[in-house]
Structure formats: C-alpha cells, structure tokens
Motif scaffolding. Structure first.
Motif, mmCIF file in Angstrom:
data_model
loop_
_atom_site.group_PDB
_atom_site.id
_atom_site.type_symbol
_atom_site.label_atom_id
_atom_site.label_comp_id
_atom_site.label_asym_id
_atom_site.label_seq_id
_atom_site.Cartn_x
_atom_site.Cartn_y
_atom_site.Cartn_z
ATOM 1 N N ASP A 115 158.088 40.259 -6.134
ATOM 2 C CA ASP A 115 159.465 39.666 -6.179
ATOM 3 C C ASP A 115 160.241 40.542 -5.422
ATOM 4 O OD1 ASP A 115 158.042 38.083 -8.102
ATOM 5 O OD2 ASP A 115 158.846 39.026 -10.003
ATOM 6 N N THR A 116 160.118 41.527 -5.121
ATOM 7 C CA THR A 116 160.780 42.463 -4.188
ATOM 8 C C THR A 116 160.946 42.167 -2.913
ATOM 9 O OG1 THR A 116 159.296 44.101 -4.190
ATOM 10 C CG2 THR A 116 160.906 44.497 -5.978
ATOM 11 N N ALA A 117 160.205 41.027 -2.386
ATOM 12 C CA ALA A 117 160.400 40.487 -1.175
ATOM 13 C C ALA A 117 161.822 39.617 -1.152
ATOM 14 C CB ALA A 117 159.216 40.098 -0.723
ATOM 15 N N ASN A 118 162.049 38.973 -2.142
ATOM 16 C CA ASN A 118 163.088 38.103 -2.093
ATOM 17 C C ASN A 118 164.319 38.280 -3.065
ATOM 18 O OD1 ASN A 118 161.745 37.224 -4.305
ATOM 19 N ND2 ASN A 118 162.055 35.176 -3.842
ATOM 20 N N LEU A 119 164.133 39.314 -3.805
ATOM 21 C CA LEU A 119 165.199 40.102 -4.424
ATOM 22 C C LEU A 119 165.612 41.545 -4.166
ATOM 23 C CD1 LEU A 119 164.057 38.394 -7.811
ATOM 24 C CD2 LEU A 119 166.080 37.755 -6.823
ATOM 25 N N PRO A 120 166.886 41.713 -4.129
ATOM 26 C CA PRO A 120 167.231 43.102 -3.514
ATOM 27 C C PRO A 120 167.261 44.367 -4.665
ATOM 28 C CG PRO A 120 169.178 41.646 -4.283
ATOM 29 C CD PRO A 120 167.998 40.759 -4.488
ATOM 30 N N TRP A 121 165.987 44.571 -4.815
ATOM 31 C CA TRP A 121 165.610 45.502 -5.765
ATOM 32 C C TRP A 121 164.616 46.658 -5.228
ATOM 33 C CZ3 TRP A 121 163.160 41.874 -10.144
ATOM 34 C CH2 TRP A 121 164.074 40.743 -10.531
ATOM 35 N N ALA A 122 165.118 47.679 -5.865
ATOM 36 C CA ALA A 122 164.386 49.142 -5.514
ATOM 37 C C ALA A 122 164.367 49.901 -6.671
ATOM 38 C CB ALA A 122 164.777 49.715 -4.267
ATOM 39 N N GLY A 123 163.633 50.972 -6.723
ATOM 40 C CA GLY A 123 163.402 51.723 -7.826
ATOM 41 C C GLY A 123 162.288 51.689 -8.775
ATOM 42 N N ARG A 240 168.678 47.048 -2.801
ATOM 43 C CA ARG A 240 168.019 47.278 -1.610
ATOM 44 C C ARG A 240 168.297 45.912 -0.696
ATOM 45 N NH1 ARG A 240 162.345 46.054 -1.813
ATOM 46 N NH2 ARG A 240 163.376 44.103 -0.774
ATOM 47 N N ALA A 241 169.032 46.015 0.466
ATOM 48 C CA ALA A 241 169.515 44.957 1.115
ATOM 49 C C ALA A 241 168.244 44.314 1.674
ATOM 50 C CB ALA A 241 170.486 45.277 2.043
ATOM 51 N N LEU A 242 168.186 43.049 1.555
ATOM 52 C CA LEU A 242 167.088 41.954 2.365
ATOM 53 C C LEU A 242 167.560 41.716 3.725
ATOM 54 C CD1 LEU A 242 166.852 39.296 -0.825
ATOM 55 C CD2 LEU A 242 165.343 41.436 -0.210
ATOM 56 N N PRO A 243 166.303 41.554 4.387
ATOM 57 C CA PRO A 243 166.526 40.987 5.845
ATOM 58 C C PRO A 243 167.592 39.977 6.328
ATOM 59 C CG PRO A 243 164.351 41.439 5.451
ATOM 60 C CD PRO A 243 165.096 41.442 4.040
ATOM 61 N N MET A 244 168.278 39.663 7.209
ATOM 62 C CA MET A 244 169.279 38.856 7.398
ATOM 63 C C MET A 244 168.743 37.556 8.034
ATOM 64 S SD MET A 244 172.334 40.311 6.221
ATOM 65 C CE MET A 244 173.304 38.978 6.707
ATOM 66 N N SER A 245 167.512 37.691 8.357
ATOM 67 C CA SER A 245 166.960 36.301 9.290
ATOM 68 C C SER A 245 166.786 35.220 8.415
ATOM 69 C CB SER A 245 165.469 37.042 9.887
ATOM 70 O OG SER A 245 164.907 37.422 8.769
ATOM 71 N N ASN A 246 166.650 35.229 7.310
ATOM 72 C CA ASN A 246 166.642 33.898 6.367
ATOM 73 C C ASN A 246 167.761 33.729 5.697
ATOM 74 O OD1 ASN A 246 166.045 32.064 4.492
ATOM 75 N ND2 ASN A 246 163.986 32.364 4.216
ATOM 76 N N PRO A 247 168.656 32.691 6.132
ATOM 77 C CA PRO A 247 169.968 32.484 5.676
ATOM 78 C C PRO A 247 170.001 32.334 4.083
ATOM 79 C CG PRO A 247 169.756 31.269 7.346
ATOM 80 C CD PRO A 247 168.319 31.726 7.311
ATOM 81 N N ARG A 248 168.810 31.930 3.403
ATOM 82 C CA ARG A 248 168.851 31.668 1.844
ATOM 83 C C ARG A 248 168.988 32.808 1.201
ATOM 84 N NH1 ARG A 248 167.946 28.525 -2.355
ATOM 85 N NH2 ARG A 248 166.366 29.196 -3.879
ATOM 86 N N TYR A 249 168.269 34.167 1.587
ATOM 87 C CA TYR A 249 168.073 35.302 1.190
ATOM 88 C C TYR A 249 168.752 36.350 1.683
ATOM 89 C CZ TYR A 249 164.335 32.677 -0.886
ATOM 90 O OH TYR A 249 163.444 31.397 -1.686
ATOM 91 N N ALA A 250 169.436 36.173 2.745
ATOM 92 C CA ALA A 250 170.175 37.279 3.784
ATOM 93 C C ALA A 250 170.938 38.083 2.847
ATOM 94 C CB ALA A 250 171.140 36.714 4.771
ATOM 95 N N ARG A 251 170.651 39.438 2.783
ATOM 96 C CA ARG A 251 171.092 40.533 2.451
ATOM 97 C C ARG A 251 171.002 40.506 0.654
ATOM 98 N NH1 ARG A 251 175.337 43.454 -0.043
ATOM 99 N NH2 ARG A 251 175.502 45.271 0.607
ATOM 100 N N ASN A 252 171.611 39.708 0.258
ATOM 101 C CA ASN A 252 171.833 39.830 -1.377
ATOM 102 C C ASN A 252 171.003 38.775 -2.023
ATOM 103 O OD1 ASN A 252 174.369 41.154 -0.684
ATOM 104 N ND2 ASN A 252 175.341 39.074 -0.471
ATOM 105 N N GLY A 253 170.243 38.028 -1.658
ATOM 106 C CA GLY A 253 169.085 37.146 -2.319
ATOM 107 C C GLY A 253 169.823 36.005 -2.789
ATOM 108 N N PRO A 254 169.175 35.016 -3.476
ATOM 109 C CA PRO A 254 169.677 33.660 -3.944
ATOM 110 C C PRO A 254 170.527 33.876 -5.362
ATOM 111 C CG PRO A 254 167.657 33.543 -4.080
ATOM 112 C CD PRO A 254 167.872 34.961 -3.529
ATOM 113 N N LEU A 255 170.095 34.624 -6.337
ATOM 114 C CA LEU A 255 170.655 34.841 -7.615
ATOM 115 C C LEU A 255 171.800 36.066 -7.737
ATOM 116 C CD1 LEU A 255 167.114 34.958 -9.015
ATOM 117 C CD2 LEU A 255 168.312 33.180 -8.565
#
Length: 278
Positions: A115-123, A240-255
């Motif tokens: 899940d942490t590949a598409n949601l900006p989570w760490a820890g 944890r910021a997500l990669p910017m290369s996929n606009p749907r998920y860029a940095r913040n994720g979709p949720l």
C-alpha cells in the motif's frame, strides 16, 4: 490485553497476525452493514481498471459520503486498543476504509503489492484491519510475504494489466519493479515465505500496509469474499512524498490530497480530518 505477547511479536517481525474472535457478532454486523452500503453507493475512488478481466473485483477507497458514519463506527470497535498493543503506540488514528467484493467464484487473485507504493506513508505505526464476512479457507484468503514490511519498497502495481501483475505504477526507476511472486511460487513453492490463514467471521487479520500482500482468488468452493479493510496509524507515522511521474499519485496520493499537500517530507502524519480513537 486484547493480544498476546506472541501476536505482538509476530506483527512487528512478520508484518501480519491473525487475531481470532476479535469482533463480536454485533460489531461484525455493523461492519457488514457499512460494507454493503459502500458497495451499493460507490465513491469517487471506486476502482474499475480490471472490469471485464479475470481479475474483476469491486474495489473502493475512502468514500467521503460515508466518512462520518465510519468515523463513528470505528469508535465502537476494539481496534484502537489492539493497535496500541501491536505497535506500542500511545495514540491511534483512523485513516479510512477500503472494500473488496469478489463474487460468483470467478474473480482471480488480487495482484501482490504494498500500500505504501501509492499512499504517502512511512513509519512503524501503520496497520490494516482485514475483516471478512464469510468463512474463508486458507487457499482463498489474504496472503502476506513474511517480514516484507521491513524490506524493499517496490514500485506499485498498476492494477490495470490482468496479464502482468508487475506492470509498474511509476516505472521511473524510483523503486525497483515488483517481483512476479506468483510465477516464482509456481516454479518453487518455497521461493517466498507466505503467511495466510483460514478465517472465520469475527477473526481479523492485522497487517502492516508496507507488507507485500495480495488476495487469493475465489472459486467454486469459496465463491464469495466480502472484505472490509479499516486502516489506522499511530505515533510513529510520517508523511513520505510519492514520485511525481504518475499524475494520479504525484507526491500526495489520490486520497485526502488537499490535506497531504500541507505535510512536509518526514513530518508526523497528522491532520484534523483523521479521527483519533485512542
């Protein structure tokens, strides 16, 4: 204590644990009503990319229309106390729900992913409570690679290519591509150390969302699997910021993207939008 020392150790080292009889019949019924309402009233994040394929599954996330009701529901469930124990966290917050409906004995397995590949989570203090409303044999249940929450962060699965479950979410080199776990296991059943349990209604599987996990297929012997996943975080949860290369998920994720935009890299994962339950 609602958990044993062995269960707490298993969650921290393996990334997942089964807690039997975690929900009583009344609690389970309230969860099932929430599940059925969500399926009947899809939200803006209803996932349809696999429709018409062998992997077709009803998937929905964080439906804003039902948020207040689910915030109230989780306050009546034991998950705040359970996660305090599993994590060793003083505080617990509820993130949102995810629903899966596999029906008709025809839906294939859910691709392996973190899940942490598409949601900006760490820890360390993240957890999913996986609740199913049918008796599920081990071969049709959720599967988790033991200890993978402590290992490599892989690229996400696009969930849009039924023929290639490793089709990347980003493909920009930020993360290594997902391994083809099913192919590896077909060649060598010991290639990956996979955890799975038969589940009776009332049992709950708790997993760290950074674990590599996926749902096994349904079949004629287990034609229906209705699952409600409730997601939580604790004191050691950071942005944890997500990669910017996929606009749907860029940095913040979709949720909760507006709330995520207010957080800096490494900052404690907090927002008034998330209900504190412990």
């Amino acid at each position: 204590m609602l958990t044993t020392q062995a269960q707490r150790e298993a969650f921290r080292t393996d990334g997942a644990v089964l807690v039997e009889n975690c929900l009583d019949p009344a609690q389970l019924a309230r969860c099932y009503e929430a599940f059925k309402w969500n399926v009947a009233n899809p939200g803006p994040y209803h996932f349809r990319s696999l429709d018409g394929t062998s992997l077709q599954t009803h998937i929905d996330n964080a439906n804003p229309v039902v948020k207040d009701k689910l915030d109230a529901l989780v306050a009546t469930l034991p998950f705040g106390k359970v996660f305090q124990e599993l994590w060793g966290s003083e505080h617990v917050w509820y993130f949102a729900e995810e629903v899966f409906a596999k029906e008709g004995g025809r839906s294939g397995r859910g691709p392996w992913h973190q899940d942490t590949a598409n949601l900006p989570w760490a820890g360390r203090h993240w957890g999913n409570a996986w609740i199913t409303f049918q008796a599920i044999p081990k071969k049709n249940s959720l599967e988790i690679v033991r200890g993978s929450h402590l290992g490599i962060q892989y690229d996400g699965a696009s969930f849009s290519n039924a023929d290639d479950p490793t089709d990347p979410l980003y493909g920009d080199g930020t993360f290594p591509r997902l391994p083809h776990i099913d192919k590896d296991l077909a060649a060598d059943p010991n290639a990956w150390d996979v955890l799975s349990w038969s589940v009776t209604p009332g049992d709950v599987v708790f997993l760290h969302p950074r674990s590599l996990h996926g749902g096994a297929a349904v079949d004629a012997g287990c034609p229906t699997r209705h699952t409600l996943v409730l997601r939580f975080f604790g004191d050691d949860a950071t942005f944890r910021a997500l990669p910017m290369s996929n606009p749907r998920y860029a940095r913040n994720g979709p949720l909760f993207s507006e709330e995520m935009a207010k957080l800096d890299e490494g900052q404690a994962f907090r927002s008034p939008v998330f209900r504190q339950i412990a």
